[in-house]
Design a protein around this motif. Structure first.
Motif, short mmCIF file in Angstrom:
data_model
loop_
_atom_site.label_atom_id
_atom_site.label_comp_id
_atom_site.label_asym_id
_atom_site.label_seq_id
_atom_site.Cartn_x
_atom_site.Cartn_y
_atom_site.Cartn_z
N PRO A 83 0.82 -1.22 0.00
CA PRO A 83 0.00 0.00 0.00
C PRO A 83 0.85 1.26 0.00
O PRO A 83 1.98 1.27 0.50
CB PRO A 83 -0.81 -0.12 1.30
N ARG A 84 0.30 2.32 -0.54
CA ARG A 84 1.00 3.59 -0.61
C ARG A 84 1.04 4.27 0.75
O ARG A 84 0.17 4.06 1.60
CB ARG A 84 0.33 4.49 -1.65
N THR A 85 2.05 5.07 0.94
CA THR A 85 2.30 5.73 2.23
C THR A 85 1.48 7.01 2.38
O THR A 85 1.45 7.84 1.46
CB THR A 85 3.79 6.08 2.37
N GLY A 86 0.83 7.17 3.53
CA GLY A 86 0.20 8.43 3.88
C GLY A 86 -0.99 8.83 3.03
O GLY A 86 -1.39 10.01 3.04
N VAL A 87 -1.59 7.90 2.30
CA VAL A 87 -2.74 8.21 1.44
C VAL A 87 -4.02 7.82 2.18
O VAL A 87 -4.15 6.69 2.64
CB VAL A 87 -2.65 7.47 0.09
N SER A 88 -4.95 8.75 2.27
CA SER A 88 -6.20 8.48 2.99
C SER A 88 -7.23 7.81 2.08
O SER A 88 -7.07 7.76 0.86
CB SER A 88 -6.77 9.78 3.55
N GLY A 89 -8.30 7.31 2.68
CA GLY A 89 -9.40 6.74 1.93
C GLY A 89 -9.03 5.47 1.18
O GLY A 89 -8.06 4.78 1.50
N ASP A 90 -9.82 5.17 0.15
CA ASP A 90 -9.62 3.94 -0.61
C ASP A 90 -8.24 3.86 -1.24
O ASP A 90 -7.63 2.79 -1.31
CB ASP A 90 -10.69 3.81 -1.69
N GLY A 91 -7.73 4.99 -1.71
CA GLY A 91 -6.44 5.00 -2.41
C GLY A 91 -5.27 4.58 -1.55
O GLY A 91 -4.21 4.21 -2.07
N GLY A 92 -5.43 4.61 -0.24
CA GLY A 92 -4.35 4.20 0.65
C GLY A 92 -4.49 2.79 1.18
O GLY A 92 -3.68 2.36 2.01
N GLY A 93 -5.50 2.09 0.71
CA GLY A 93 -5.77 0.75 1.22
C GLY A 93 -5.09 -0.36 0.44
O GLY A 93 -4.37 -0.14 -0.53
N ALA A 94 -5.38 -1.59 0.88
CA ALA A 94 -4.74 -2.77 0.31
C ALA A 94 -5.14 -3.01 -1.14
O ALA A 94 -4.44 -3.74 -1.86
CB ALA A 94 -5.09 -3.99 1.15
N ALA A 95 -6.23 -2.41 -1.59
CA ALA A 95 -6.67 -2.58 -2.97
C ALA A 95 -5.76 -1.85 -3.95
O ALA A 95 -5.86 -2.04 -5.17
CB ALA A 95 -8.11 -2.10 -3.14
N TYR A 96 -4.90 -0.98 -3.42
CA TYR A 96 -3.98 -0.21 -4.27
C TYR A 96 -2.54 -0.43 -3.79
O TYR A 96 -1.91 0.48 -3.24
CB TYR A 96 -4.34 1.27 -4.24
N PRO A 97 -1.98 -1.61 -4.00
CA PRO A 97 -0.62 -1.92 -3.55
C PRO A 97 0.43 -1.39 -4.54
O PRO A 97 1.25 -2.14 -5.07
CB PRO A 97 -0.62 -3.45 -3.48
N TRP A 98 0.40 -0.09 -4.75
CA TRP A 98 1.17 0.51 -5.84
C TRP A 98 2.38 1.30 -5.35
O TRP A 98 2.84 2.21 -6.03
CB TRP A 98 0.25 1.37 -6.69
N ARG A 99 2.86 0.97 -4.18
CA ARG A 99 4.16 1.47 -3.72
C ARG A 99 5.18 0.36 -4.00
O ARG A 99 4.96 -0.80 -3.65
CB ARG A 99 4.11 1.77 -2.22
N PHE A 100 6.27 0.72 -4.66
CA PHE A 100 7.29 -0.24 -5.06
C PHE A 100 8.64 0.19 -4.48
O PHE A 100 8.98 1.38 -4.52
CB PHE A 100 7.38 -0.31 -6.58
N TRP A 101 9.39 -0.77 -3.95
CA TRP A 101 10.67 -0.40 -3.36
C TRP A 101 11.67 -1.55 -3.46
O TRP A 101 11.31 -2.70 -3.71
CB TRP A 101 10.49 0.01 -1.90
N LEU A 102 12.95 -1.19 -3.26
CA LEU A 102 14.04 -2.16 -3.26
C LEU A 102 14.29 -2.60 -1.83
O LEU A 102 14.77 -1.81 -1.01
CB LEU A 102 15.30 -1.53 -3.85
N PRO A 103 13.97 -3.83 -1.47
CA PRO A 103 14.14 -4.29 -0.09
C PRO A 103 15.59 -4.14 0.37
O PRO A 103 16.53 -4.49 -0.34
CB PRO A 103 13.74 -5.77 -0.16
N GLY A 104 15.74 -3.58 1.56
CA GLY A 104 17.07 -3.42 2.15
C GLY A 104 17.83 -2.20 1.69
O GLY A 104 18.90 -1.91 2.22
N ASP A 105 17.30 -1.46 0.72
CA ASP A 105 17.99 -0.26 0.24
C ASP A 105 17.84 0.86 1.26
O ASP A 105 16.74 1.13 1.75
CB ASP A 105 17.41 0.17 -1.10
#
Length: 201
Positions: free
Chosen positions: A165-187
């Motif tokens: 899920p995206r960081t700090g986004v309220s409402g539906d857009g910040g929930g599990a239905a929008y897993p659109w935050r992508f990152w490099l683990p351990g970076d």
């Protein structure tokens, strides 16, 4: 490699992982800094994504999102932070990728000067910190990221990454239905995840 314009003409949910590990540089009047992107968030457009600035349509603030892909959408957050996004999809469709976290790879002394008193890992770890380390002002919004004073180099193959899920986004857009935050683990350039108290489950 330097991407072609067509590289950005795709769904931001597909584009964001391809930008992980990319190096973005900006030559400001006081010098150049380059960062390696380690955390991004994808945002779709009108009527598709309740977390997007373009969800309810075009406004003067979000007009750049409706323009040519590969350009910079910059906005002011909480009255104090400049946040930087890469416009995605074809012109007229409103989508973007927020640059959330990165590591400084060139111009370290200048980045330290701009972000005085913080650890190196925190120089560009978070969207507001990222723009300050690069020295990109709000009025750079609309700039072509494939032309000076910017330069963008992407990898030829995607890196192993995680998503959620995206960081700090309220409402539906910040929930599990929008897993659109992508990152490099351990970076070390990845910012801490913070769920908004009003985010959907």
């Amino acid at each position: 490699m330097t991407p072609e314009r067509a590289f950005f003409e795709q769904d931001p949910v597909r584009l964001a992982p391809l930008l992980l590990g990319a190096v973005l540089s900006y030559a400001a009047p006081d010098g150049e800094v380059a960062i390696r992107l380690s955390e991004l968030e994808a945002y779709r457009g009108v009527g598709e994504d309740p977390g997007s600035h373009a969800f309810r349509g075009r406004t003067p603030r979000n007009a750049v999102m409706f323009g040519e892909p590969g350009h910079l959408y910059a906005y002011f957050s909480y009255g104090m932070h400049v946040c930087l996004n890469i416009v995605a999809r074809r012109a007229g469709t409103s989508a973007g990728v927020l640059m959330r976290g990165a590591t400084v790879v060139r111009g370290l002394e200048l980045a330290r000067h701009r972000r005085s008193g913080v650890a190196d890992r925190d120089l560009a770890r978070g969207p507001g910190r990222l723009s300050r380390a690069l020295g990109v002002p709000l009025d750079a919004g609309g700039s072509d990221l494939l032309a000076p004073p910017f330069s963008l180099q992407v990898l030829e193959a995607p890196l192993h990454h995680a998503h959620g899920p995206r960081t700090g986004v309220s409402g539906d857009g910040g929930g599990a239905a929008y897993p659109w935050r992508f990152w490099l683990p351990g970076d070390e350039g990845v910012s801490p995840y913070r769920r908004h108290r009003l985010a959907a489950e």
